[in-house]
Design a protein around this motif. Sequence first.
Motif, PDB file in Angstrom:
ATOM      1  N   ASP A  40       0.835  -1.204   0.000  1.00 55.79           N
ATOM      2  CA  ASP A  40       0.000   0.000   0.000  1.00 55.79           C
ATOM      3  C   ASP A  40       0.871   1.257   0.000  1.00 55.79           C
ATOM      4  OD1 ASP A  40      -2.395  -1.393  -0.081  1.00 55.79           O
ATOM      5  OD2 ASP A  40      -2.785  -1.201   2.076  1.00 55.79           O
ATOM      6  N   ALA A  41       1.958   1.242   0.766  1.00 60.03           N
ATOM      7  CA  ALA A  41       2.870   2.390   0.789  1.00 60.03           C
ATOM      8  C   ALA A  41       3.537   2.565  -0.577  1.00 60.03           C
ATOM      9  CB  ALA A  41       3.915   2.235   1.887  1.00 60.03           C
ATOM     10  N   LEU A  42       3.882   1.459  -1.227  1.00 62.10           N
ATOM     11  CA  LEU A  42       4.462   1.535  -2.568  1.00 62.10           C
ATOM     12  C   LEU A  42       3.458   2.130  -3.551  1.00 62.10           C
ATOM     13  CD1 LEU A  42       6.564   1.043  -4.762  1.00 62.10           C
ATOM     14  CD2 LEU A  42       5.770  -1.337  -4.860  1.00 62.10           C
ATOM     15  N   THR A  43       2.203   1.725  -3.451  1.00 62.63           N
ATOM     16  CA  THR A  43       1.170   2.282  -4.333  1.00 62.63           C
ATOM     17  C   THR A  43       1.067   3.789  -4.134  1.00 62.63           C
ATOM     18  OG1 THR A  43      -0.041   0.196  -4.262  1.00 62.63           O
ATOM     19  CG2 THR A  43      -1.256   2.122  -5.028  1.00 62.63           C
ATOM     20  N   SER A  44       1.117   4.233  -2.897  1.00 63.93           N
ATOM     21  CA  SER A  44       1.085   5.664  -2.602  1.00 63.93           C
ATOM     22  C   SER A  44       2.302   6.358  -3.198  1.00 63.93           C
ATOM     23  CB  SER A  44       1.024   5.885  -1.089  1.00 63.93           C
ATOM     24  OG  SER A  44       1.065   7.255  -0.783  1.00 63.93           O
ATOM     25  N   ARG A  45       3.473   5.782  -3.021  1.00 55.72           N
ATOM     26  CA  ARG A  45       4.709   6.361  -3.572  1.00 55.72           C
ATOM     27  C   ARG A  45       4.625   6.447  -5.093  1.00 55.72           C
ATOM     28  NH1 ARG A  45       9.687   3.579  -4.958  1.00 55.72           N
ATOM     29  NH2 ARG A  45       9.282   1.860  -3.533  1.00 55.72           N
ATOM     30  N   ALA A  46       4.126   5.383  -5.715  1.00 51.16           N
ATOM     31  CA  ALA A  46       4.001   5.364  -7.176  1.00 51.16           C
ATOM     32  C   ALA A  46       3.007   6.424  -7.644  1.00 51.16           C
ATOM     33  CB  ALA A  46       3.582   3.976  -7.645  1.00 51.16           C
ATOM     34  N   GLY A  47       1.886   6.551  -6.950  1.00 50.68           N
ATOM     35  CA  GLY A  47       0.896   7.554  -7.314  1.00 50.68           C
ATOM     36  C   GLY A  47       1.450   8.967  -7.219  1.00 50.68           C
ATOM     37  N   LYS A  48       2.228   9.228  -6.183  1.00 47.92           N
ATOM     38  CA  LYS A  48       2.852  10.550  -6.034  1.00 47.92           C
ATOM     39  C   LYS A  48       3.871  10.798  -7.140  1.00 47.92           C
ATOM     40  CE  LYS A  48       2.159  10.753  -1.050  1.00 47.92           C
ATOM     41  NZ  LYS A  48       2.787  10.587   0.263  1.00 47.92           N
ATOM     42  N   ALA A  49       4.600   9.752  -7.539  1.00 42.79           N
ATOM     43  CA  ALA A  49       5.561   9.898  -8.640  1.00 42.79           C
ATOM     44  C   ALA A  49       4.838  10.218  -9.947  1.00 42.79           C
ATOM     45  CB  ALA A  49       6.401   8.630  -8.783  1.00 42.79           C
ATOM     46  N   SER A  52      11.742   1.439 -14.819  1.00 40.45           N
ATOM     47  CA  SER A  52      11.482   1.031 -13.446  1.00 40.45           C
ATOM     48  C   SER A  52      11.449  -0.493 -13.332  1.00 40.45           C
ATOM     49  CB  SER A  52      10.188   1.674 -12.936  1.00 40.45           C
ATOM     50  OG  SER A  52      10.147   1.601 -11.518  1.00 40.45           O
ATOM     51  N   HIS A  53      10.584  -1.004 -12.461  1.00 38.44           N
ATOM     52  CA  HIS A  53      10.627  -2.393 -12.031  1.00 38.44           C
ATOM     53  C   HIS A  53       9.221  -3.002 -12.013  1.00 38.44           C
ATOM     54  CE1 HIS A  53      14.705  -1.420 -10.664  1.00 38.44           C
ATOM     55  NE2 HIS A  53      14.155  -0.261 -10.338  1.00 38.44           N
ATOM     56  N   GLY A  54       9.166  -4.325 -11.954  1.00 38.17           N
ATOM     57  CA  GLY A  54       7.892  -5.016 -12.048  1.00 38.17           C
ATOM     58  C   GLY A  54       6.879  -4.679 -10.977  1.00 38.17           C
ATOM     59  N   THR A  55       7.280  -4.734  -9.718  1.00 43.16           N
ATOM     60  CA  THR A  55       6.323  -4.446  -8.653  1.00 43.16           C
ATOM     61  C   THR A  55       5.973  -2.966  -8.655  1.00 43.16           C
ATOM     62  OG1 THR A  55       7.294  -6.249  -7.363  1.00 43.16           O
ATOM     63  CG2 THR A  55       5.795  -4.779  -6.206  1.00 43.16           C
ATOM     64  N   PHE A  56       6.949  -2.107  -8.869  1.00 39.78           N
ATOM     65  CA  PHE A  56       6.651  -0.673  -8.950  1.00 39.78           C
ATOM     66  C   PHE A  56       5.680  -0.401 -10.093  1.00 39.78           C
ATOM     67  CE2 PHE A  56       6.938   3.550 -10.570  1.00 39.78           C
ATOM     68  CZ  PHE A  56       6.962   4.344  -9.435  1.00 39.78           C
ATOM     69  N   ASP A 108      -3.142  -7.549 -10.071  1.00 41.74           N
ATOM     70  CA  ASP A 108      -2.939  -8.467  -8.960  1.00 41.74           C
ATOM     71  C   ASP A 108      -1.560  -9.113  -9.065  1.00 41.74           C
ATOM     72  OD1 ASP A 108      -3.216 -10.325 -11.037  1.00 41.74           O
ATOM     73  OD2 ASP A 108      -5.149 -11.080 -10.334  1.00 41.74           O
ATOM     74  N   TRP A 109      -1.290  -9.998  -8.104  1.00 43.73           N
ATOM     75  CA  TRP A 109       0.009 -10.658  -8.065  1.00 43.73           C
ATOM     76  C   TRP A 109       0.242 -11.474  -9.325  1.00 43.73           C
ATOM     77  CZ3 TRP A 109       4.761 -11.040  -7.266  1.00 43.73           C
ATOM     78  CH2 TRP A 109       5.441 -12.252  -7.227  1.00 43.73           C
ATOM     79  N   ALA A 110      -0.783 -12.126  -9.855  1.00 44.64           N
ATOM     80  CA  ALA A 110      -0.615 -12.939 -11.066  1.00 44.64           C
ATOM     81  C   ALA A 110      -0.146 -12.067 -12.234  1.00 44.64           C
ATOM     82  CB  ALA A 110      -1.911 -13.659 -11.410  1.00 44.64           C
ATOM     83  N   PHE A 111      -0.722 -10.882 -12.367  1.00 42.48           N
ATOM     84  CA  PHE A 111      -0.289  -9.956 -13.416  1.00 42.48           C
ATOM     85  C   PHE A 111       1.175  -9.572 -13.202  1.00 42.48           C
ATOM     86  CE2 PHE A 111       0.679  -5.641 -14.703  1.00 42.48           C
ATOM     87  CZ  PHE A 111       0.320  -5.643 -16.044  1.00 42.48           C
ATOM     88  N   CYS A 112       1.503  -9.170 -11.993  1.00 43.15           N
ATOM     89  CA  CYS A 112       2.863  -8.738 -11.673  1.00 43.15           C
ATOM     90  C   CYS A 112       3.855  -9.858 -11.952  1.00 43.15           C
ATOM     91  CB  CYS A 112       2.930  -8.294 -10.214  1.00 43.15           C
ATOM     92  SG  CYS A 112       4.531  -7.629  -9.708  1.00 43.15           S
ATOM     93  N   ARG A 113       3.529 -11.052 -11.503  1.00 48.84           N
ATOM     94  CA  ARG A 113       4.428 -12.195 -11.656  1.00 48.84           C
ATOM     95  C   ARG A 113       4.658 -12.544 -13.123  1.00 48.84           C
ATOM     96  NH1 ARG A 113       8.425 -14.345 -11.782  1.00 48.84           N
ATOM     97  NH2 ARG A 113       8.843 -16.505 -11.311  1.00 48.84           N
ATOM     98  N   ALA A 114       3.640 -12.303 -13.964  1.00 48.58           N
ATOM     99  CA  ALA A 114       3.720 -12.681 -15.380  1.00 48.58           C
ATOM    100  C   ALA A 114       4.349 -11.599 -16.265  1.00 48.58           C
ATOM    101  CB  ALA A 114       2.327 -13.012 -15.892  1.00 48.58           C
ATOM    102  N   LEU A 115       4.677 -10.439 -15.694  1.00 48.82           N
ATOM    103  CA  LEU A 115       5.260  -9.371 -16.510  1.00 48.82           C
ATOM    104  C   LEU A 115       6.549  -9.840 -17.172  1.00 48.82           C
ATOM    105  CD1 LEU A 115       5.000  -6.108 -14.387  1.00 48.82           C
ATOM    106  CD2 LEU A 115       4.043  -6.493 -16.649  1.00 48.82           C
ATOM    107  N   PRO A 116       6.656  -9.649 -18.475  1.00 48.19           N
ATOM    108  CA  PRO A 116       7.926 -10.001 -19.121  1.00 48.19           C
ATOM    109  C   PRO A 116       9.001  -8.972 -18.819  1.00 48.19           C
ATOM    110  CG  PRO A 116       6.396  -9.070 -20.719  1.00 48.19           C
ATOM    111  CD  PRO A 116       5.649  -9.179 -19.416  1.00 48.19           C
ATOM    112  N   MET A 117      10.219  -9.318 -19.126  1.00 49.10           N
ATOM    113  CA  MET A 117      11.360  -8.411 -18.988  1.00 49.10           C
ATOM    114  C   MET A 117      11.966  -8.204 -20.357  1.00 49.10           C
ATOM    115  SD  MET A 117      13.467  -9.461 -15.621  1.00 49.10           S
ATOM    116  CE  MET A 117      12.764 -10.657 -14.547  1.00 49.10           C
TER     117      MET A 117
END
Length: 175
Positions: free
Chosen positions: A115-124, A141-145, A158-167
């Motif tokens: 939740d704190a990361l989501t807030s940080r990302a929104g402010k960015a 940037s990065h997958g979770t960000f 969700d986590w499934a989307f994040c986990r499946a992100l390609p690089m």
Amino acid sequence: MTTRIVLVRHAQSVPPPFGVPDDDRRPLTPAGVEAAKSLAERLVAYEPAAVLSSPQLRAVQTVTPAADALGLAVTTWPELREWESGLLPSADWEDRYARSWAHPGTAHGAGESLDALTSRAGKALARMAGEYPDVTVLVGSHGTFLTRALIAAGCRMDWAFCRALPMPAVYEIMR
């Protein structure tokens, strides 16, 4: 006024060693370097006015070929760095991340919650829209960000989307 934010998840990086904090200087693999070079033409086509990045090397290395082709500098913003989870890299990292996604308000040790990361990302995202109105901004940037930035922008992820992100991966947000 609308800012187009092009979020780029870094290309394949050297895996972090287990049991020690992640290293900000962890680079791309040779295949990741080639993927970043191959991605440059696609990113240049967005005609960004600025190239921003997490200060973590793998993110900078991913957007540098596009920045070089555009004649732009890569400007690092600390708020674009990956999730400061408080979790050490481990063999069971996927289970630990899944539990964090199930309880996004929970922080581990001195780490930040999702939740704190989501807030940080929104402010960015808001800062980008304020500093770069009516243009396109390219962001390394990065997958979770990236996933939590999409959530901050109103997308259901969700986590499934994040986990499946390609690089690498590329997503657009309009602010």
